[in-house]
Design a protein around this motif. Structure first.
Motif, PDB file in Angstrom:
ATOM      1  N   LYS A   8      81.044  -5.633 -14.029  1.00 15.35           N
ATOM      2  CA  LYS A   8      80.578  -6.666 -14.976  1.00 15.35           C
ATOM      3  C   LYS A   8      79.115  -6.170 -14.582  1.00 15.35           C
ATOM      4  O   LYS A   8      79.098  -6.488 -13.621  1.00 15.35           O
ATOM      5  CB  LYS A   8      81.037  -8.517 -14.764  1.00 15.35           C
ATOM      6  CG  LYS A   8      82.168  -8.065 -15.187  1.00 15.35           C
ATOM      7  CD  LYS A   8      82.903  -9.867 -14.962  1.00 15.35           C
ATOM      8  CE  LYS A   8      84.102 -10.140 -15.990  1.00 15.35           C
ATOM      9  NZ  LYS A   8      84.103 -11.307 -15.944  1.00 15.35           N
ATOM     10  N   LYS A   9      78.518  -6.413 -15.643  1.00 16.84           N
ATOM     11  CA  LYS A   9      76.831  -6.601 -15.489  1.00 16.84           C
ATOM     12  C   LYS A   9      76.198  -8.137 -15.137  1.00 16.84           C
ATOM     13  O   LYS A   9      76.464  -8.789 -15.474  1.00 16.84           O
ATOM     14  CB  LYS A   9      75.892  -5.901 -16.186  1.00 16.84           C
ATOM     15  CG  LYS A   9      76.790  -4.328 -16.890  1.00 16.84           C
ATOM     16  CD  LYS A   9      75.569  -4.223 -17.683  1.00 16.84           C
ATOM     17  CE  LYS A   9      75.725  -2.418 -18.428  1.00 16.84           C
ATOM     18  NZ  LYS A   9      75.377  -2.187 -18.682  1.00 16.84           N
ATOM     19  N   SER A  10      75.902  -8.194 -13.835  1.00 13.91           N
ATOM     20  CA  SER A  10      75.152  -9.595 -13.689  1.00 13.91           C
ATOM     21  C   SER A  10      74.009 -10.333 -14.076  1.00 13.91           C
ATOM     22  O   SER A  10      73.394  -8.887 -14.233  1.00 13.91           O
ATOM     23  CB  SER A  10      75.505  -9.623 -12.364  1.00 13.91           C
ATOM     24  OG  SER A  10      74.992  -8.913 -11.798  1.00 13.91           O
ATOM     25  N   PHE A  11      74.005 -11.093 -14.950  1.00 19.00           N
ATOM     26  CA  PHE A  11      72.443 -11.700 -15.097  1.00 19.00           C
ATOM     27  C   PHE A  11      72.006 -12.555 -14.468  1.00 19.00           C
ATOM     28  O   PHE A  11      72.793 -13.394 -14.479  1.00 19.00           O
ATOM     29  CB  PHE A  11      72.795 -11.234 -17.434  1.00 19.00           C
ATOM     30  CG  PHE A  11      71.570 -12.271 -17.791  1.00 19.00           C
ATOM     31  CD1 PHE A  11      70.652 -11.161 -17.835  1.00 19.00           C
ATOM     32  CD2 PHE A  11      71.199 -13.481 -17.839  1.00 19.00           C
ATOM     33  CE1 PHE A  11      69.261 -12.308 -18.463  1.00 19.00           C
ATOM     34  CE2 PHE A  11      70.550 -13.792 -18.264  1.00 19.00           C
ATOM     35  CZ  PHE A  11      69.322 -13.593 -18.967  1.00 19.00           C
ATOM     36  N   SER A  12      70.820 -12.391 -14.033  1.00 15.04           N
ATOM     37  CA  SER A  12      70.321 -13.441 -13.314  1.00 15.04           C
ATOM     38  C   SER A  12      69.102 -13.788 -13.762  1.00 15.04           C
ATOM     39  O   SER A  12      68.196 -13.429 -14.742  1.00 15.04           O
ATOM     40  CB  SER A  12      69.830 -13.848 -12.096  1.00 15.04           C
ATOM     41  OG  SER A  12      69.209 -12.414 -11.800  1.00 15.04           O
ATOM     42  N   LYS A  13      68.602 -14.975 -14.248  1.00 14.35           N
ATOM     43  CA  LYS A  13      68.117 -16.032 -14.630  1.00 14.35           C
ATOM     44  C   LYS A  13      66.466 -15.597 -13.862  1.00 14.35           C
ATOM     45  O   LYS A  13      66.830 -15.760 -12.060  1.00 14.35           O
ATOM     46  CB  LYS A  13      68.349 -17.147 -15.572  1.00 14.35           C
ATOM     47  CG  LYS A  13      66.838 -18.006 -15.885  1.00 14.35           C
ATOM     48  CD  LYS A  13      67.242 -19.443 -16.255  1.00 14.35           C
ATOM     49  CE  LYS A  13      65.750 -19.908 -16.502  1.00 14.35           C
ATOM     50  NZ  LYS A  13      65.965 -21.844 -16.380  1.00 14.35           N
ATOM     51  N   LYS A  14      65.534 -15.222 -15.084  1.00 14.69           N
ATOM     52  CA  LYS A  14      64.558 -14.710 -13.446  1.00 14.69           C
ATOM     53  C   LYS A  14      63.328 -16.227 -13.142  1.00 14.69           C
ATOM     54  O   LYS A  14      64.092 -17.378 -13.929  1.00 14.69           O
ATOM     55  CB  LYS A  14      62.808 -14.025 -14.684  1.00 14.69           C
ATOM     56  CG  LYS A  14      61.913 -13.970 -14.449  1.00 14.69           C
ATOM     57  CD  LYS A  14      61.504 -12.659 -12.960  1.00 14.69           C
ATOM     58  CE  LYS A  14      60.107 -12.945 -12.984  1.00 14.69           C
ATOM     59  NZ  LYS A  14      60.314 -12.312 -11.642  1.00 14.69           N
ATOM     60  N   LYS A  15      63.429 -15.761 -11.814  1.00 18.83           N
ATOM     61  CA  LYS A  15      62.971 -17.058 -11.293  1.00 18.83           C
ATOM     62  C   LYS A  15      61.923 -17.894 -11.618  1.00 18.83           C
ATOM     63  O   LYS A  15      60.783 -16.619 -11.613  1.00 18.83           O
ATOM     64  CB  LYS A  15      63.254 -16.942  -9.733  1.00 18.83           C
ATOM     65  CG  LYS A  15      64.819 -17.147  -9.579  1.00 18.83           C
ATOM     66  CD  LYS A  15      64.916 -17.134  -7.920  1.00 18.83           C
ATOM     67  CE  LYS A  15      66.386 -17.172  -7.324  1.00 18.83           C
ATOM     68  NZ  LYS A  15      66.999 -16.434  -6.390  1.00 18.83           N
ATOM     69  N   VAL A  16      60.889 -18.864 -11.178  1.00 23.68           N
ATOM     70  CA  VAL A  16      59.745 -19.242 -12.089  1.00 23.68           C
ATOM     71  C   VAL A  16      59.022 -20.343 -10.832  1.00 23.68           C
ATOM     72  O   VAL A  16      59.781 -21.322 -10.363  1.00 23.68           O
ATOM     73  CB  VAL A  16      60.039 -20.609 -12.823  1.00 23.68           C
ATOM     74  CG1 VAL A  16      58.429 -20.352 -13.311  1.00 23.68           C
ATOM     75  CG2 VAL A  16      60.295 -19.271 -14.783  1.00 23.68           C
ATOM     76  N   CYS A  17      57.701 -20.361 -10.406  1.00 23.08           N
ATOM     77  CA  CYS A  17      57.406 -20.148  -9.106  1.00 23.08           C
ATOM     78  C   CYS A  17      57.186 -22.273  -9.950  1.00 23.08           C
ATOM     79  O   CYS A  17      56.716 -22.455 -10.967  1.00 23.08           O
ATOM     80  CB  CYS A  17      55.931 -19.695  -9.089  1.00 23.08           C
ATOM     81  SG  CYS A  17      55.306 -21.120  -7.990  1.00 23.08           S
ATOM     82  N   ARG A  18      57.487 -22.647  -9.153  1.00 14.63           N
ATOM     83  CA  ARG A  18      57.960 -24.644  -9.460  1.00 14.63           C
ATOM     84  C   ARG A  18      56.041 -24.786  -8.962  1.00 14.63           C
ATOM     85  O   ARG A  18      56.272 -25.778 -10.100  1.00 14.63           O
ATOM     86  CB  ARG A  18      58.822 -25.830  -9.019  1.00 14.63           C
ATOM     87  CG  ARG A  18      58.574 -25.471  -7.132  1.00 14.63           C
ATOM     88  CD  ARG A  18      59.445 -26.593  -7.169  1.00 14.63           C
ATOM     89  NE  ARG A  18      60.778 -26.128  -6.802  1.00 14.63           N
ATOM     90  CZ  ARG A  18      61.526 -26.319  -6.533  1.00 14.63           C
ATOM     91  NH1 ARG A  18      62.118 -27.493  -5.886  1.00 14.63           N
ATOM     92  NH2 ARG A  18      63.221 -25.410  -6.177  1.00 14.63           N
ATOM     93  N   PHE A  19      55.030 -24.260  -8.245  1.00 19.20           N
ATOM     94  CA  PHE A  19      53.380 -24.733  -8.492  1.00 19.20           C
ATOM     95  C   PHE A  19      53.439 -24.844  -9.533  1.00 19.20           C
ATOM     96  O   PHE A  19      52.313 -24.888  -9.628  1.00 19.20           O
ATOM     97  CB  PHE A  19      53.562 -24.691  -6.876  1.00 19.20           C
ATOM     98  CG  PHE A  19      54.160 -24.578  -5.736  1.00 19.20           C
ATOM     99  CD1 PHE A  19      54.255 -26.999  -5.344  1.00 19.20           C
ATOM    100  CD2 PHE A  19      55.047 -23.726  -5.147  1.00 19.20           C
ATOM    101  CE1 PHE A  19      54.931 -26.733  -4.526  1.00 19.20           C
ATOM    102  CE2 PHE A  19      55.691 -24.501  -4.232  1.00 19.20           C
ATOM    103  CZ  PHE A  19      55.989 -25.775  -3.360  1.00 19.20           C
ATOM    104  N   CYS A  20      53.072 -23.231  -9.877  1.00 27.52           N
ATOM    105  CA  CYS A  20      52.223 -23.008 -11.503  1.00 27.52           C
ATOM    106  C   CYS A  20      53.084 -23.518 -12.725  1.00 27.52           C
ATOM    107  O   CYS A  20      52.593 -23.552 -13.093  1.00 27.52           O
ATOM    108  CB  CYS A  20      52.895 -21.428 -11.351  1.00 27.52           C
ATOM    109  SG  CYS A  20      51.919 -20.285  -9.942  1.00 27.52           S
TER     110      CYS A  20
END
Length: 84
Positions: A8-20
């Motif tokens: 299975k191809k794993s799809f992970s959400k792009k993490k975003v900087c919470r300070f930006c």
């Protein structure tokens, strides 16, 4: 011939900087509750690839954590880590 792969191809959400993204989220060495989100139970600083911070804010976060440790706002180890 090789059979088709069933991995299975794993799809992970792009993490975003919470300070930006959130300008209200202040980074301060005098606030151990905010800094505790970026420290493991044993007292290690969580790396950037896990937290999703940008390089600029990860460096800033590291200096604030080290400053808070030096002034005893945050413990160096997990012996008496109690963030209330």
């Amino acid at each position: 011939m090789r059979p088709p792969s069933r991995r299975k191809k794993s799809f992970s959400k792009k993490k975003v900087c919470r300070f930006c993204t959130d300008s209200d989220y202040e980074l301060d060495y005098k606030n151990p509750k905010v800094l505790s989100f970026f420290i493991t139970e044993r007292g290690k600083i969580i790396p950037r690839r896990i937290t999703g911070n940008c390089a600029f804010h990860q460096r800033e976060l590291t200096t604030h954590i080290k400053r808070a440790r030096a002034l005893a706002f945050i413990p160096f180890t997990a012996v008496h880590a109690n963030f209330e």
